[in-house]
Write an enzyme that holds these catalytic residues in place. Sequence first.
Site, mmCIF file in Angstrom:
data_model
loop_
_atom_site.group_PDB
_atom_site.id
_atom_site.type_symbol
_atom_site.label_atom_id
_atom_site.label_comp_id
_atom_site.label_asym_id
_atom_site.label_seq_id
_atom_site.Cartn_x
_atom_site.Cartn_y
_atom_site.Cartn_z
ATOM 1 N N GLU A 61 5.404 -6.591 -3.203
ATOM 2 C CA GLU A 61 4.736 -6.872 -1.940
ATOM 3 C C GLU A 61 3.319 -7.302 -2.271
ATOM 4 O O GLU A 61 2.602 -6.588 -2.962
ATOM 5 C CB GLU A 61 4.709 -5.621 -1.054
ATOM 6 C CG GLU A 61 4.325 -5.896 0.390
ATOM 7 C CD GLU A 61 2.935 -6.455 0.571
ATOM 8 O OE1 GLU A 61 2.773 -7.389 1.376
ATOM 9 O OE2 GLU A 61 2.007 -5.991 -0.088
ATOM 10 N N CYS B 15 1.312 -2.759 5.920
ATOM 11 C CA CYS B 15 2.464 -3.114 5.095
ATOM 12 C C CYS B 15 3.745 -3.223 5.899
ATOM 13 O O CYS B 15 4.101 -2.309 6.625
ATOM 14 C CB CYS B 15 2.670 -2.098 3.988
ATOM 15 S SG CYS B 15 4.021 -2.599 2.896
ATOM 16 N N CYS C 106 6.954 -1.044 3.395
ATOM 17 C CA CYS C 106 7.027 0.384 3.722
ATOM 18 C C CYS C 106 6.488 0.523 5.147
ATOM 19 O O CYS C 106 5.418 1.082 5.384
ATOM 20 C CB CYS C 106 6.241 1.219 2.724
ATOM 21 S SG CYS C 106 4.753 0.455 2.094
ATOM 22 N N HIS D 56 2.506 4.025 7.012
ATOM 23 C CA HIS D 56 1.137 4.061 7.545
ATOM 24 C C HIS D 56 1.131 4.519 8.995
ATOM 25 O O HIS D 56 0.205 5.199 9.431
ATOM 26 C CB HIS D 56 0.470 2.688 7.400
ATOM 27 C CG HIS D 56 0.180 2.341 5.969
ATOM 28 N ND1 HIS D 56 -0.862 2.888 5.284
ATOM 29 C CD2 HIS D 56 0.828 1.537 5.098
ATOM 30 C CE1 HIS D 56 -0.861 2.426 4.037
ATOM 31 N NE2 HIS D 56 0.154 1.610 3.912
ATOM 32 N N ARG E 241 6.257 4.727 -2.370
ATOM 33 C CA ARG E 241 5.480 4.342 -3.552
ATOM 34 C C ARG E 241 4.475 5.398 -3.980
ATOM 35 O O ARG E 241 3.746 5.210 -4.935
ATOM 36 C CB ARG E 241 4.793 3.002 -3.301
ATOM 37 C CG ARG E 241 5.786 1.858 -3.296
ATOM 38 C CD ARG E 241 5.275 0.619 -2.604
ATOM 39 N NE ARG E 241 6.326 -0.380 -2.541
ATOM 40 C CZ ARG E 241 7.294 -0.399 -1.621
ATOM 41 N NH1 ARG E 241 7.327 0.520 -0.676
ATOM 42 N NH2 ARG E 241 8.222 -1.323 -1.659
ATOM 43 N N SER F 120 -0.636 2.307 -3.876
ATOM 44 C CA SER F 120 -0.931 1.234 -4.822
ATOM 45 C C SER F 120 -2.412 1.158 -5.163
ATOM 46 O O SER F 120 -2.779 0.495 -6.135
ATOM 47 C CB SER F 120 -0.395 -0.105 -4.308
ATOM 48 O OG SER F 120 1.017 -0.038 -4.221
ATOM 49 N N CYS G 60 2.752 -2.446 -4.134
ATOM 50 C CA CYS G 60 2.658 -2.818 -2.730
ATOM 51 C C CYS G 60 1.198 -3.140 -2.479
ATOM 52 O O CYS G 60 0.401 -2.292 -2.104
ATOM 53 C CB CYS G 60 3.117 -1.653 -1.864
ATOM 54 S SG CYS G 60 3.587 -2.171 -0.222
ATOM 55 N N CYS H 203 -0.906 -2.832 0.830
ATOM 56 C CA CYS H 203 -1.259 -1.441 1.110
ATOM 57 C C CYS H 203 -2.501 -1.035 0.361
ATOM 58 O O CYS H 203 -3.337 -0.283 0.860
ATOM 59 C CB CYS H 203 -0.129 -0.505 0.660
ATOM 60 S SG CYS H 203 1.231 -0.440 1.807
#
Lengths: 571, 381
Positions: free
Chosen positions: A15, A62, A65, A69, A482, A505, A550, A553
């Site tokens: 991502e 994101c 995922c 969030h 993640r 990330s 990701c 993120c």
Amino acid sequence: MAKTKVVVDPITRIEGHLRIEAQSENGRIAKAWASSTQFRGIEIIMQGRDPRDAWAFTQRICGVCTVVHAVASCRAVEDALNIKIPANANTIRNLVHGMQFIQDHVIHFYHLHALDWVDVVSALKADPAATARLAQTLSPWPNNGEPEMRAVQERLKKFVGAGQLGIFTNGYWGHPAYKLPPEVNLLAVAHYLEALDWQRDVIRLHTVFGGKNPHPNFLVGGMASAINLDSTATINAERITDIADMIKRARVFVEQVYWPDLVAIAGFYKEWGAIGGGVPNFLACGEFPEADIRDLDKLYFPRGIILDRDLTKVHEYDHKKVQEFIHSSWYEYSKGPEAGLHPFEGETSPKYTGPKTPWTYLQDEAKYTWMKAPRYEGRPMQVGPLSRMLVAYASGHPDVKPMVAETLGKLQVGPEVLFSTLGRTAARGIETVLLARKMEQWLGEMISRIKNGDVATFTGDKWEPSTWPAKAEGYGFLDAPRGSLGHWVQIENGKIARYQCVVPSTWNCSPRDAQGQEGPYEASLQDNHPLVDPERPLEILRTIHSFDPCMACGVHVLDAEGREVVEVKVQ
Amino acid sequence: MLNPSRYAWTDTETLGAHLESRGVSRRDFVKFCGEMAVILGIGSTAAPRVAKALQSLKRPSVIWLQLQECTGCVESVLRTAEPTIGDLVLDVVSLDYQHTLMAGAGDAVEKAKQAAMAANKGQYLLIVTGSIPTKENGIYTTIGGRTAKDVLEEAASGAAAILALGACAHWGSIQAARPNPTGAVGVRDIIKNKPIVNIAGCPPIGDVVTATAVHYLTFGRLPAVDGEGRPLFAYGKRIHDQCSRRAHFDAGQFVQAFDDESARKGWCLYEVGCKGPATFSPCPIFQWNTRTSWPIGAGHPCIGCTEPNFWDTMTPFYGRLPNVGGFPVERRVDTIGMALALGAAAGVAAHGAATVLTQIRRRKATHQVPETSGDEGERHG
């Protein structure tokens, strides 16, 4: 061989936007730099908004995922306003987040990670009958027969024969690091295609509760999907049956396809159990509350910290020990470039000091990324499935411990291989199996509550801003697919005064700090890491993908006031 | 929805391969081409040339750029049912550049993109997700060391048409929400000389994306669009006009608080902030994820994500569009819709006035909203 400068940009099958630079020598990587090349400014945008809207804004950090969030944001606001959500709402969030894990991890394995290990072109040479025989020794999955394998191979042959390779163009086919026999490659390609169809089905659980996927809807105080067995417009027996079937299909696919494939493929790449270990510290904030979120002993995946690969001790996690640094990042701090700030006092002013585009190399620059460097008591930390499974394993978790032992037994390796590229990929599979089995239990618990007349999904007593204190602050945590995610919110007079996220990330893709400590991506690439052909950096992809980056993120803006964004001058 | 793989010989494969898979030998095929050449009056000696031309019909090239974004739009396309993403990628188009799925990385994929753009110059379909940051010379998103703007302009120059997929590519979306820190804009603000279709939504329904692509590939032209560049087949109606809870609106039956008795009866969500009356979207008709449900169907108000500037004009999301002073069932929905839009502008976010009002006016100007008809049925584009 001389030292070679390597640039891989864009890193694909992730991502977002990630650039890896490295120096390689004699087939090994000597140094590596991870650079995030996108910046969006979402936290600046949050300032002054209604806290009840925050989940929708931060959800757009994101779309992969797409749950995490939103839920972390709801939890942060609920923490700030001391809202306790009903048990059904907690279960629904667990089911939604659980299915996010399962679907996301399977997609990661087949569509983002597999092509690092699976040579699609080699599958053309496979014997479909032998492939079917092999598949049937691995799993009872009904679609592993010879006709299915032959059909996939024919489709692939036709595709390649037409001369338009599409997404497979310029792949690293025939690279010496590919080691699977043609039959295993064909089996993986067959399941690559099956997984595309499977993921579309099981993720509908999000649609039942949240109306759509990606970006299903959430609600501060609970969930908006009311329960009423006697209405056509709510969660009723028909919807529950649909969900139960999805959960079953998710579990069967994970147990009969994903997990057997992962173990079979790992068996051919055991040397990757000694490659790419990197940062020796692991953080898990814990996830899947089975009671109120404040009851930290009731998290299905426990919270904790492992330091220096020492599995004999699990340290306590305290979010107050998290700080972010900008030594190598394109930002400035009012307290100077070497300060470390906790998110509740965090600030961000972007200040680009890199070279003019187009770039050649960033590795000679003092600052080289839009990613900040989070540190826990000054230490870089790995987050993600491996951190969760290590913390649970070291805590003696009743489901995780036997599953890890069984996996190591199947592969005939010791626990030391967990600290590696292979370990990260295996841990992701282990937790997927466990969650796929757990979902049925969670749904069963909700059904029991409904039977007993408890259909509440929302707590509304703190919905109106008039019930809020003039000032409040909250921390919402969530261990996402993640890794560990934190949202910190400060509310003043009914509006968001400050909003900050430290996300998986950001931890994993963090750059070097003032002490010269590399972030997890960088440290892993520098740990016993091969790179046979710098023109075809397949090995780099293996290790970077084992983290499941990701990037959208990871990059965010934490401007305390949201109004003084320093003008950036390209120098 | 159209599924080209169900039709005999379409663009899904080369004709040669297609015939071969159906048991037509190359010899038969050349013979057929000889007959065709005679019929066409160009002489049987031209048969091999005709055969070659037909056989070389290829799957159309698609180049997909991912700029300043969250990848949600890609994920949405991965959820499409007809055709499935597997069919799309393997049988319908040649997806020659796409970050999320491509096997190679770095130089390898950049070279693949350059080769595809050169080989299909003027013919490829460009799909763009994500906005384009313009502040500070566009430094806020780079790919391969080049800015998003630079990458977009290069790819657009050889494209036949552009699908701006999702709210970010449409108008900037979350990045462009007040105060738009990176100066994010949509594709239409950068590219002025190519046909652009905006597939609105955050994200759009995957099936709308594939239906638009299939429309283009099957009928050889882009679908008709509204003033916002959105295909009429999907965005021609307001959510409010197609809502499964509309009868409760007309009857004055409203949810007053989440999970109250009326929420458990599935009543109208207008009072808890639904933006359906001011939002043109296919959600109630297409629904989401193999027609499983949709936001209002799952009990949450619409947030208006197919409309430009919705992060500022539709917030706070739980703020009620202003009361229109009683709305008897027989009252024309257009009037109510207009009143709601005006009210939304005044009551929810003052600076949204122009936007919402303009949307209605533009539609009236282009006859997308009938001026008279009291019928709340079909709209005509």
